[in-house]
Design a protein around this motif. Structure first.
Motif, short mmCIF file in Angstrom:
data_model
loop_
_atom_site.label_atom_id
_atom_site.label_comp_id
_atom_site.label_asym_id
_atom_site.label_seq_id
_atom_site.Cartn_x
_atom_site.Cartn_y
_atom_site.Cartn_z
N GLU A 238 0.78 -1.17 0.06
CA GLU A 238 0.02 -0.10 -0.07
C GLU A 238 0.91 1.20 -0.12
OE1 GLU A 238 -0.44 -2.59 2.02
OE2 GLU A 238 -2.54 -3.10 1.62
N ASP A 239 1.91 1.09 0.78
CA ASP A 239 2.77 2.58 0.87
C ASP A 239 3.38 2.75 -0.58
OD1 ASP A 239 2.32 2.51 3.38
OD2 ASP A 239 4.28 2.16 4.13
N VAL A 240 3.77 1.76 -1.25
CA VAL A 240 4.36 2.11 -2.64
C VAL A 240 3.24 2.56 -3.59
CG1 VAL A 240 5.39 0.93 -4.49
CG2 VAL A 240 6.16 0.10 -2.35
N ILE A 241 2.20 2.09 -3.56
CA ILE A 241 0.96 2.42 -4.44
C ILE A 241 0.55 3.80 -4.09
CG2 ILE A 241 -1.55 2.24 -5.04
CD1 ILE A 241 0.49 0.12 -6.12
N ALA A 242 0.67 4.21 -2.49
CA ALA A 242 0.09 5.55 -2.23
C ALA A 242 1.20 6.60 -2.80
CB ALA A 242 0.03 5.53 -0.64
N ALA A 243 2.37 6.27 -2.61
CA ALA A 243 3.50 7.15 -3.14
C ALA A 243 3.26 7.32 -4.49
CB ALA A 243 4.89 6.56 -2.86
#
Ligand code: SAM
Length: 300
Positions: A238-243
């Motif tokens: 999720e953190d990679v997608i949010a970034a």
């Protein structure tokens, strides 16, 4: 006392290779071979099977499910490329990307090629499937696998995806990208003891994963981009997608399979997660990104 490692208790999944055969023919063959077909599963517990019983999966159309001890490695259907031994969760990315027959597709980090062969099956071997991998040995394994699976629409390259030039004329019609980059592997049940979450390693993997996503987004005709990992860590998912979404405002997340029981961590519930307890698979994450239609329409 003796506890079985959880990996031994996962069902065995078999993807029917539609380039070579049909689900019906595989079911008939296996019935003659002493297996008992129990129809289509309708709930999670139906995937817990004994001895030679098997079912059709409820989420993926070409997937058959067997008991944990089943081994098809020496089976005719496997050796002939009629079936592919692939975890259910790892069948999601190609299924969700669903590139039409005749389209131009990139598999960015492709070896050993199970998802590549799945893409080729969905494309009915028509169109172009550019597959890259940095590792020559894994790419050699992949050639063998694709040959056995009857894949003919591929173009393999031993190349760093980050160095593939998106403006090269051969990629001008690429509308679909599957990105399944190196990750910590923390979702692989059999590896779980060996993948302690080292924050430095996770941060460097996440940086690499984001660079791959950003690079994929630069292909001029891109429409859809699927991202997957076999990691359970938010940092790689999720953190990679949010970034990525923050840096690429022309993309949005496509809500995936409403009937799938495990979602991306909030607020990214459009994405899917998979796990031993909720989906009877290895740990997995998948996101589907789509370019806004306004961003695709050509400027006058
Ligand atoms: N998609 C594959 C499948 O379903 O069979 C599995 C891919 S595996 C998770 C990640 C792959 O990425 C590895 O084979 C690794 O060699 C490759 N890789 C790592 N860095 C890369 C890069 N910069 N460019 C291309 N491939 C890379």
């Amino acid at each position: 006392e003796a506890q079985m490692p959880p990996g031994e208790q996962l069902p065995r999944y078999v993807r029917v290779n539609s380039l070579k055969t049909t689900v019906e023919d595989v079911v008939d063959y296996l019935k003659r071979d002493g297996y008992t077909y129990q129809g289509q599963a309708s709930r999670l517990d139906d995937l817990t099977l004994k001895s030679k019983n098997f079912v059709k999966d409820m989420h993926l159309p070409e997937l058959l499910v067997f008991s944990p001890k089943t081994d098809f490695h020496d089976h005719f259907l496997y050796k002939a490329g009629h079936i592919i031994l692939q975890d259910k969760a790892s069948c999601l990315p190609a299924h969700l990307l669903n590139p039409p027959s005749g389209s131009h597709v990139i598999d960015a980090c492709a070896a050993p090629g199970n998802k590549t062969s799945h893409l080729a099956a969905i494309m009915k071997n028509k169109g172009r499937l550019f597959a890259f991998d940095l590792d020559a040995k894994r790419l050699a394994t992949m050639s063998t696998l694709l040959l056995r699976a009857g894949v003919t629409c591929q173009q393999l390259a031993n190349q760093d995806f980050l160095k593939v030039n998106p403006d090269s004329p051969q990629y001008k019609d690429v509308e679909y990208v599957l990105l399944d980059p190196s990750c910590s592997g923390s979702g692989m049940v059999c590896l779980q003891d060996r993948t302690a979450a080292d924050q430095t390693r996770l941060a460097s993997l996440a940086a690499f994963q984001l660079r791959c996503l950003n690079h994929a987004a630069t292909f001029p005709r891109l429409k859809r981009l699927v991202y997957s990992t076999c990691s359970i860590h938010r940092q790689e998912n999720e953190d990679v997608i949010a970034a990525f979404l923050q840096q690429n405002s022309t993309f949005r997340l496509v809500p995936l399979l409403p009937q799938w029981p495990e979602r991306g961590l909030e607020p990214l519930s459009q994405c899917l997660r998979a796990s031993t307890s909720k989906t009877r698979t290895h740990g997995f994450f998948v996101a589907l990104l789509e370019k806004h239609s306004e961003a695709l329409s050509s400027t006058p």
